[in-house]
Design a protein around this motif. Sequence first.
Motif, PDB file in Angstrom:
ATOM      1  N   UNK A 157      10.601 -27.767  13.170  1.00 20.99           N
ATOM      2  CA  UNK A 157      10.790 -29.005  13.934  1.00 20.99           C
ATOM      3  C   UNK A 157      11.606 -30.020  13.136  1.00 20.99           C
ATOM      4  N   UNK A 158      11.322 -30.156  11.850  1.00 24.76           N
ATOM      5  CA  UNK A 158      12.072 -31.104  11.019  1.00 24.76           C
ATOM      6  C   UNK A 158      13.551 -30.720  10.951  1.00 24.76           C
ATOM      7  N   UNK A 159      13.821 -29.421  10.850  1.00 23.65           N
ATOM      8  CA  UNK A 159      15.217 -28.977  10.823  1.00 23.65           C
ATOM      9  C   UNK A 159      15.929 -29.336  12.129  1.00 23.65           C
ATOM     10  N   UNK A 160      15.260 -29.130  13.263  1.00 23.71           N
ATOM     11  CA  UNK A 160      15.871 -29.447  14.552  1.00 23.71           C
ATOM     12  C   UNK A 160      16.041 -30.954  14.740  1.00 23.71           C
ATOM     13  N   UNK A 161      15.091 -31.742  14.248  1.00 22.45           N
ATOM     14  CA  UNK A 161      15.245 -33.195  14.305  1.00 22.45           C
ATOM     15  C   UNK A 161      16.460 -33.618  13.481  1.00 22.45           C
ATOM     16  N   UNK A 162      16.636 -32.976  12.329  1.00 23.00           N
ATOM     17  CA  UNK A 162      17.810 -33.282  11.500  1.00 23.00           C
ATOM     18  C   UNK A 162      19.097 -32.972  12.259  1.00 23.00           C
ATOM     19  N   UNK A 163      19.101 -31.900  13.055  1.00 24.24           N
ATOM     20  CA  UNK A 163      20.280 -31.579  13.852  1.00 24.24           C
ATOM     21  C   UNK A 163      20.596 -32.650  14.880  1.00 24.24           C
ATOM     22  N   UNK A 164      19.551 -33.157  15.528  1.00 25.58           N
ATOM     23  CA  UNK A 164      19.735 -34.245  16.491  1.00 25.58           C
ATOM     24  C   UNK A 164      20.349 -35.458  15.797  1.00 25.58           C
ATOM     25  N   UNK A 165      19.816 -35.788  14.629  1.00 28.06           N
ATOM     26  CA  UNK A 165      20.286 -36.970  13.906  1.00 28.06           C
ATOM     27  C   UNK A 165      21.678 -36.759  13.311  1.00 28.06           C
ATOM     28  N   UNK A 166      22.001 -35.522  12.960  1.00 26.44           N
ATOM     29  CA  UNK A 166      23.374 -35.244  12.521  1.00 26.44           C
ATOM     30  C   UNK A 166      24.358 -35.562  13.638  1.00 26.44           C
ATOM     31  N   UNK A 167      24.061 -35.090  14.829  1.00 30.24           N
ATOM     32  CA  UNK A 167      24.959 -35.356  15.968  1.00 30.24           C
ATOM     33  C   UNK A 167      25.084 -36.852  16.207  1.00 30.24           C
ATOM     34  N   UNK A 168      23.966 -37.552  16.241  1.00 36.74           N
ATOM     35  CA  UNK A 168      23.988 -39.003  16.451  1.00 36.74           C
ATOM     36  C   UNK A 168      24.801 -39.708  15.371  1.00 36.74           C
ATOM     37  N   UNK A 169      24.634 -39.288  14.128  1.00 35.47           N
ATOM     38  CA  UNK A 169      25.293 -39.960  13.009  1.00 35.47           C
ATOM     39  C   UNK A 169      26.793 -39.718  12.985  1.00 35.47           C
ATOM     40  N   UNK A 170      27.203 -38.489  13.301  1.00 36.95           N
ATOM     41  CA  UNK A 170      28.639 -38.205  13.343  1.00 36.95           C
ATOM     42  C   UNK A 170      29.296 -38.957  14.504  1.00 36.95           C
ATOM     43  N   UNK A 171      28.581 -39.069  15.620  1.00 39.75           N
ATOM     44  CA  UNK A 171      29.121 -39.850  16.739  1.00 39.75           C
ATOM     45  C   UNK A 171      29.296 -41.314  16.337  1.00 39.75           C
TER      46      UNK A 171
END
Length: 331
Positions: A157-171
């Motif tokens: 779950x933490x890895x997938x949350x990091x993926x969500x935040x990666x997308x948000x941060x790059x945007x």
Amino acid sequence: MNSSRRMAIRPMTTTNNLPLDKDARIYVAGHRGMVGSAIERRLVAAGYSNVLARSHDELDLTNQADVFAFLREERPDFIFLAAGRVGGIHANNTYRADFIYRNLMIEANVIHGAWLAGVRRLLFIGSSCIYPRQCPQPIHEDYLLSGPLEKTNEPYALAKIAGVKLCESYNAQYGTSYFSVMATNLYGPNDNYDPDNSHVLPSLIRKAHDAKVTGSHELVVWGSGAPRREFLYVDDMADACVFLMERGLGDGLVNVGTGADLTIRELAEMVMDVVGFEGAIRFDSAKPDGTPRKLLNVDRMTEMGWQAKTGLREGIAKAYQDYLQRFGSPR
């Protein structure tokens, strides 16, 4: 947690100037997995003629240099990021380091490599396990990070949350159009039926089939049978992903599910009926139940005009036929 608490959902931005053309270069990361293969089928059926895919032997997504080189060379216009290490409660709880490491490396390499290569739009696929264990039901997208996670699958779950935040941060920093889709429990063609490492529904299909052909009088089910779960046929998930990419959504998080759930006991009974096993259910209370309930709120998808098409019993019947084709017909 206060069930009345609900933060405002920030609307997804749209990027209608980035059409998903039929001849666009589309990379499906994880095309041999259940979700990736369903997305590839959906794209081909819709007439997309330039779908890129690489097997693990051809491209190890945990190898940063190789991922960057591949994306620079191929220059895909769009990416469906469906690759990752997945499994049921036993696998998640046993291989905790593998689940967090491999998923973090894959998503970090692909997302950063996509930005370096100028990829126009990326869809990151996650899971409903990103939400807190004791979450108000049904689960809204804005409940993310509002409470503790389920311990048995916390690394994943933490890895997938990091993926969500990666997308948000790059945007936010680079103006990319990368968005995230959180799926409920998926099942269907090309699923993993390993008795130790699979998710609950394919595990039940295999157990019920084995009990039937061996003449056993019982089906052993982990836990109490009381937890409630929601299940989505994987081809419906693929349809939702292509639907969202075609709409040009450029930012945010959206749940994909059916909006309906049932108990594990009810699920086991349905699987037994489909498979044709007439024995009894024995619950192994020494095994963990996991999260008490995970039902996604799918209002955002409904408002956009998308709904799942495959009923659960129909989907289980299709999944059982897939199992028989891959692993043998009944004796």
